[in-house]
Motif scaffolding. Structure first.
Motif, PDB file in Angstrom:
ATOM      1  N   THR A 224      57.399  16.585  43.355  1.00  0.00           N
ATOM      2  CA  THR A 224      57.930  17.919  43.644  1.00  0.00           C
ATOM      3  C   THR A 224      58.784  17.902  44.902  1.00  0.00           C
ATOM      4  O   THR A 224      58.400  17.294  45.914  1.00  0.00           O
ATOM      5  CB  THR A 224      56.794  18.941  43.845  1.00  0.00           C
ATOM      6  N   VAL A 225      59.914  18.589  44.845  1.00  0.00           N
ATOM      7  CA  VAL A 225      60.727  18.850  46.026  1.00  0.00           C
ATOM      8  C   VAL A 225      60.674  20.344  46.302  1.00  0.00           C
ATOM      9  O   VAL A 225      61.099  21.152  45.462  1.00  0.00           O
ATOM     10  CB  VAL A 225      62.184  18.378  45.833  1.00  0.00           C
ATOM     11  N   LEU A 226      60.124  20.706  47.451  1.00  0.00           N
ATOM     12  CA  LEU A 226      60.024  22.097  47.877  1.00  0.00           C
ATOM     13  C   LEU A 226      61.197  22.375  48.809  1.00  0.00           C
ATOM     14  O   LEU A 226      61.298  21.804  49.894  1.00  0.00           O
ATOM     15  CB  LEU A 226      58.692  22.328  48.597  1.00  0.00           C
ATOM     16  N   SER A 227      62.118  23.226  48.373  1.00  0.00           N
ATOM     17  CA  SER A 227      63.355  23.448  49.113  1.00  0.00           C
ATOM     18  C   SER A 227      63.243  24.650  50.040  1.00  0.00           C
ATOM     19  O   SER A 227      62.654  25.680  49.694  1.00  0.00           O
ATOM     20  CB  SER A 227      64.527  23.622  48.151  1.00  0.00           C
ATOM     21  N   VAL A 228      63.857  24.505  51.228  1.00  0.00           N
ATOM     22  CA  VAL A 228      63.722  25.479  52.310  1.00  0.00           C
ATOM     23  C   VAL A 228      65.093  25.975  52.747  1.00  0.00           C
ATOM     24  O   VAL A 228      66.080  25.213  52.747  1.00  0.00           O
ATOM     25  CB  VAL A 228      63.001  24.835  53.518  1.00  0.00           C
TER      26      VAL A 228
ATOM     27  N   ALA B 268      68.760  25.417  51.312  1.00  0.00           N
ATOM     28  CA  ALA B 268      68.592  24.456  50.212  1.00  0.00           C
ATOM     29  C   ALA B 268      67.857  25.079  49.032  1.00  0.00           C
ATOM     30  O   ALA B 268      67.705  24.427  47.993  1.00  0.00           O
ATOM     31  CB  ALA B 268      67.834  23.228  50.699  1.00  0.00           C
ATOM     32  N   GLU B 269      67.378  26.322  49.178  1.00  0.00           N
ATOM     33  CA  GLU B 269      66.656  26.945  48.066  1.00  0.00           C
ATOM     34  C   GLU B 269      67.554  27.001  46.830  1.00  0.00           C
ATOM     35  O   GLU B 269      68.739  27.291  46.917  1.00  0.00           O
ATOM     36  CB  GLU B 269      66.168  28.342  48.460  1.00  0.00           C
ATOM     37  N   GLY B 270      66.948  26.673  45.716  1.00  0.00           N
ATOM     38  CA  GLY B 270      67.685  26.581  44.468  1.00  0.00           C
ATOM     39  C   GLY B 270      68.105  25.169  44.122  1.00  0.00           C
ATOM     40  O   GLY B 270      68.562  24.922  43.001  1.00  0.00           O
ATOM     41  N   GLU B 271      67.950  24.240  45.075  1.00  0.00           N
ATOM     42  CA  GLU B 271      68.360  22.853  44.833  1.00  0.00           C
ATOM     43  C   GLU B 271      67.176  21.913  44.661  1.00  0.00           C
ATOM     44  O   GLU B 271      67.370  20.719  44.461  1.00  0.00           O
ATOM     45  CB  GLU B 271      69.244  22.364  45.983  1.00  0.00           C
ATOM     46  N   GLY B 272      65.958  22.440  44.750  1.00  0.00           N
ATOM     47  CA  GLY B 272      64.765  21.629  44.543  1.00  0.00           C
ATOM     48  C   GLY B 272      64.024  22.092  43.303  1.00  0.00           C
ATOM     49  O   GLY B 272      64.587  22.759  42.429  1.00  0.00           O
TER      50      GLY B 272
ATOM     51  N   ALA C   7      59.591  31.652  47.434  1.00  0.00           N
ATOM     52  CA  ALA C   7      58.830  32.023  46.240  1.00  0.00           C
ATOM     53  C   ALA C   7      57.422  31.440  46.284  1.00  0.00           C
ATOM     54  O   ALA C   7      56.451  32.105  45.903  1.00  0.00           O
ATOM     55  CB  ALA C   7      59.557  31.531  44.993  1.00  0.00           C
ATOM     56  N   ALA C   8      57.298  30.207  46.752  1.00  0.00           N
ATOM     57  CA  ALA C   8      55.988  29.555  46.805  1.00  0.00           C
ATOM     58  C   ALA C   8      55.048  30.310  47.730  1.00  0.00           C
ATOM     59  O   ALA C   8      53.869  30.522  47.410  1.00  0.00           O
ATOM     60  CB  ALA C   8      56.142  28.109  47.268  1.00  0.00           C
ATOM     61  N   LEU C   9      55.549  30.748  48.900  1.00  0.00           N
ATOM     62  CA  LEU C   9      54.696  31.480  49.840  1.00  0.00           C
ATOM     63  C   LEU C   9      54.384  32.878  49.334  1.00  0.00           C
ATOM     64  O   LEU C   9      53.272  33.386  49.531  1.00  0.00           O
ATOM     65  CB  LEU C   9      55.348  31.550  51.226  1.00  0.00           C
ATOM     66  N   ALA C  10      55.344  33.499  48.657  1.00  0.00           N
ATOM     67  CA  ALA C  10      55.116  34.850  48.144  1.00  0.00           C
ATOM     68  C   ALA C  10      54.057  34.855  47.050  1.00  0.00           C
ATOM     69  O   ALA C  10      53.273  35.809  46.932  1.00  0.00           O
ATOM     70  CB  ALA C  10      56.423  35.428  47.607  1.00  0.00           C
ATOM     71  N   ASP C  11      54.010  33.804  46.253  1.00  0.00           N
ATOM     72  CA  ASP C  11      53.073  33.742  45.120  1.00  0.00           C
ATOM     73  C   ASP C  11      51.715  33.167  45.505  1.00  0.00           C
ATOM     74  O   ASP C  11      50.772  33.220  44.706  1.00  0.00           O
ATOM     75  CB  ASP C  11      53.663  32.883  44.002  1.00  0.00           C
ATOM     76  N   ALA C  12      51.603  32.590  46.711  1.00  0.00           N
ATOM     77  CA  ALA C  12      50.368  31.902  47.094  1.00  0.00           C
ATOM     78  C   ALA C  12      49.314  32.881  47.600  1.00  0.00           C
ATOM     79  O   ALA C  12      49.642  33.940  48.147  1.00  0.00           O
ATOM     80  CB  ALA C  12      50.663  30.875  48.177  1.00  0.00           C
ATOM     81  N   PRO C  13      48.028  32.550  47.436  1.00  0.00           N
ATOM     82  CA  PRO C  13      46.976  33.346  48.068  1.00  0.00           C
ATOM     83  C   PRO C  13      47.189  33.392  49.574  1.00  0.00           C
ATOM     84  O   PRO C  13      47.700  32.435  50.163  1.00  0.00           O
ATOM     85  CB  PRO C  13      45.695  32.583  47.707  1.00  0.00           C
TER      86      PRO C  13
END
Length: 557
Positions: A142-146, A149-153, A159-165
């Motif tokens: 997995t490449v987590l883009s920041v 760069a969002e949209g390129e990983g 999105a990952a932080l918004a969806d996480a507990p």
């Protein structure tokens, strides 16, 4: 100090707990990271925000399959998200592997594959090279883009932080558990991964406090002054930026400036003025550039500097004098390496710095200069700087790395003696005087012989930098049939100076008049920039190889 000091290393220890959670609970609104981008974007982030974001990221990483012990690559510069990533990874008991944004695809491929990293966290500065390397990194899931760069990983940070507990717990980690994997800069060969445990941060603290003259800045001292702010241009992807800057500053509950942009002397001074920086780590190459570009900084900037630590190369008395005369402070030189860091140095508040000296052992570390057999050298005799696994009380020193990743042979070669009662060799040569001060002679592979004389490059380089025309210099051997080698200097000129035969003669006379006759450079080559590692060290090996290759080519007719 050494007699009274005792290490206190608990059985369980977690870097995120002491650098983030305890301050989020005690002082949640206190500033942890002061962020500034070179485009002018600025933001302040509190310990409460660092805690919240790192807990969410830890939960997101768990959902992405990261488990205890897994290696996670961080390919980002100084920015808030980099600090968040480190705290999140430590919370999980995973292993953070910081990688420089300057690494190209080949360098990234080697480290990602060698470490077996499952996930990489990457921003716009490194996403192109990570994408180029990825087809050859089968284990990188997995490449987590920041940021930009969002949209390129594979997954976007937001999105990952918004969806996480919202509240991933911090696991209980043993002090001996792996926490960080940093690949050495490779100045003397292929890079090796130095595996650092959670407790290694404790081993850095005496040196950090001493080198920053922070006695009196202890956050647990009710009489402490307030307003301390830390900044260093050192990349957080290497030990100097991570272990000498980011983590210690957060450990002591102090804000650190995260500047995302290129280093330049005027930018550095303006940044320190703007944010009221009081404490800094500035490596010698940065200080040399600042000295040449801004010789009278206090005439142009209102600085709040109280202490500067410098490391990576020998500081030299020219830079030492600049700190004293123009910055109004003593530059505390420090020595260490990724495997055993922050072990020797100066502390202007407690022992006088001697220009040109590396300093003395910091409390908690048993340091000696040893010979090839592992025997301590008499004072005044050059040898290998070494640190013992046990301190003066016989207790284990927590600053030690666990070993090289998948390289037990290289780990064993680093030590001399019984595994539990041994010296760790640094590979750096020095002399220890009668007062316990160490005087740097150079890397073991940087020292060479010319006409039968033993030459250490740092003294000649320091002498050259004292000349107003020289911004930086590197000294290497040039193969010579009669004398074995000649002393050759590669010189980077200061602004406003031009290369000429007359300048070569002037520089040679300059060195000949200050050092031994055999030390002056018989040949000088002007160069736009010296080859450097990502950690700010001169790669003399590259220049030595260049000279060897040139010597192997028959002269043209």
């Amino acid at each position: 100090m050494h007699a009274a000091f005792r290490w206190q290393v608990p059985a369980d220890f977690n870097i995120a707990a002491v650098c983030c959670t305890r301050w989020a609970e005690a002082t949640p609104d206190a500033i942890a990271v002061i962020y500034e981008h070179e485009d002018g974007t600025r933001a302040d982030f509190s310990f409460g925000e660092l805690e919240s974001a790192s807990r969410r990221l830890a939960a997101a990483l768990t959902q992405l399959g990261v488990a205890r012990g897994d290696r996670v690559a961080i390919v980002m510069p100084q920015r808030f998200e980099t600090a968040v990533a480190h705290m999140a990874i430590y919370r999980l008991g995973a292993v953070a592997m910081p990688l420089s944004m300057l690494f190209g695809p080949d360098a990234l491929e080697f480290r990602i594959n060698d470490s077996g990293a499952r996930l990489a966290i990457v921003d716009e500065s490194g996403i192109g090279n990570v994408r180029a390397a990825r087809p050859l990194c089968a284990g990188l899931e997995t490449v987590l883009s920041v940021g930009r760069a969002e949209g390129e990983g594979d997954v976007d940070w937001s999105a990952a932080l918004a969806d996480a507990p919202p509240a991933a717990p911090t696991v209980t980690t043993a002090a001996e558990e792996p926490a960080i994997l940093i690949y050495t800069s490779g100045t003397t060969g292929p890079p090796k991964g130095a595996l650092l445990p959670q407790r290694v941060l404790i081993g850095h603290l005496t040196g950090f406090i001493a080198s920053q003259d922070w006695f009196g800045f202890d956050p647990f001292d009710p009489t402490k002054p307030s307003g301390a702010v830390f900044w260093s241009p050192a990349d957080w992807a290497w030990a100097g930026g991570l272990m000498d800057s980011l983590l210690p500053a957060l450990y002591f509950g102090r804000p650190i400036v995260a500047y995302q942009g290129r280093f330049a002397p005027d930018t550095a001074f303006a940044l320190m003025e703007r944010h009221g920086v009081t404490h800094s780590f500035l490596f010698p190459t940065a200080l040399k550039a600042m000295m040449k570009a801004v010789p009278r900084p206090r005439a142009r900037y209102r600085l709040a500097l109280e202490a500067i630590m410098s490391a990576g190369e020998a500081v030299g008395d020219a830079v030492f004098a600049y700190g004293r005369d123009e910055l109004g402070l003593t530059i505390n030189e420090m020595f260490g390496q990724t495997e055993v860091n922050y072990i020797v140095g100066n502390c202007a508040r407690f022992w006088p710095a001697r220009p040109g000296s590396m300093g003395r052992p910091y409390p908690g570390h048993r340091i000696a200069v040893i010979d090839d057999a592992g025997v301590e050298c008499p004072r005044g005799t050059p040898g290998d700087v070494a640190i013992h696994r046990l301190d003066v009380h016989g207790d284990p020193d927590p600053v030690f790395f666990l070993g090289y990743w998948n390289r037990p042979d290289a780990t064993a070669a680093k030590f001399t003696g019984d595994p539990n009662d041994s010296w760790c060799r640094t590979g750096d040569l020095a002399v220890m005087d009668d007062d316990g001060y160490l005087w740097y002679q150079g890397r073991g592979d940087d020292v060479f012989k010319a006409a039968g004389y033993r030459i250490g490059p740092s003294e000649i380089e320091n002498c050259l930098v004292k000349h107003p025309a020289v911004a930086n210099a590197a000294v290497v051997p040039k193969p010579d049939a009669e004398r074995g080698a000649l002393v050759k200097a590669y010189v980077v000129l200061a602004p406003g100076h031009a290369a000429s035969d007359a300048l070569v003669d002037e520089l040679q006379r300059h060195v000949r008049g200050k050092l031994a006759p055999y030390e002056y450079p018989k040949e000088i080559e002007f160069i736009d920039a010296l080859p450097m590692t990502t950690t700010g060290k001169v790669q003399r090996r590259v220049l030595r190889l260049r000279e060897a290759e040139r010597a192997a080519v028959p002269p043209s007719r």
